[in-house]
Design an enzyme around this catalytic site. Structure first.
Site, short mmCIF file in Angstrom:
data_model
loop_
_atom_site.label_atom_id
_atom_site.label_comp_id
_atom_site.label_asym_id
_atom_site.label_seq_id
_atom_site.Cartn_x
_atom_site.Cartn_y
_atom_site.Cartn_z
N CYS A 1 0.83 -1.21 0.00
CA CYS A 1 0.00 0.00 0.00
C CYS A 1 0.86 1.26 0.00
CB CYS A 1 -0.91 -0.02 1.23
SG CYS A 1 -1.84 1.51 1.44
N1 MHO Z 1 -5.76 -1.80 3.30
C1 MHO Z 1 -5.98 -0.57 2.62
C2 MHO Z 1 -5.13 -0.47 1.41
C3 MHO Z 1 -5.21 0.83 0.79
S1 MHO Z 1 -3.93 1.05 -0.24
C4 MHO Z 1 -3.97 2.56 -0.88
C5 MHO Z 1 -7.43 -0.52 2.21
O1 MHO Z 1 -7.99 -1.57 1.92
O2 MHO Z 1 -8.01 0.55 2.20
O3 MHO Z 1 -4.00 0.09 -1.31
#
Ligand code: MHO
Length: 164
Positions: A10
């Site tokens: 992420c």
């Molecule tokens: N666990 C986070 C990841 C966001 S990232 C920008 C979510 O599911 O929002 O991929």
């Protein structure tokens, strides 16, 4: 100024990490390594465009070397996880270094070998090293996400790592 591009899960936490490294001028979240132009977050989330969430780092090589940035990249995420990082699963979260030129490719491979030899990882490193492609900057609300949202990061922060 030189650019370095890393995918380590992420991008919120990856951007926050590199933004705090001394010698880094800017860190921006985006998408790279897929096959659709101008992808948006929703498309990338499906995993079908094959873009990775990446951070493009602009740095002053007189203040921090590319080799140091690559070493930090290996330490700030788990490069043994294939197509995932922590809670986030999918090809968009793969561990990847997009290199800008032959010299970066050489250094990235050398630091990967050093990481392997470090004994830090119980499992094989799966990070891929690929020539940089188009960096598609992510939507504004993804930039500086961590700072804007007082977010918790899936990644160690630079200050935490530096104080270890
Ligand atoms: N666990 C986070 C990841 C966001 S990232 C920008 C979510 O599911 O929002 O991929």
């Amino acid at each position: 100024m030189e650019k370095a591009t890393f995918g380590a899960g992420c991008f919120w936490g990856v951007e926050h990490f590199f933004a705090e490294v001394p010698g880094v001028i800017d860190a921006a979240s985006g998408y790279e390594g897929g096959h659709a132009d101008n992808p948006n977050y929703r498309q990338v989330c499906t995993g079908t465009t094959n873009h990775a969430e990446v951070v493009e780092v602009t740095f002053d090589p007189a203040k921090v070397s590319y080799a140091t940035l690559v070493d930090l990249f290996f330490k700030m995420h788990d490069p043994t996880q294939m197509n995932r990082q922590g809670p986030d699963v999918g090809t968009q979260y793969r561990s990847v270094i997009f290199t800008h030129g032959a010299e970066q490719a050489r250094v990235a491979k050398e630091r990967l070998e050093a990481a392997k030899a470090s004994g830090r990882y119980a499992r094989p490193i799966v990070t891929s090293i690929e020539p940089a492609q188009t960096f598609w900057k992510a939507e504004d609300y993804h930039q500086d996400y961590f700072e804007k949202n007082h977010g918790h990061s899936c990644h160690v922060t630079y200050k935490e790592l530096a104080s270890q």
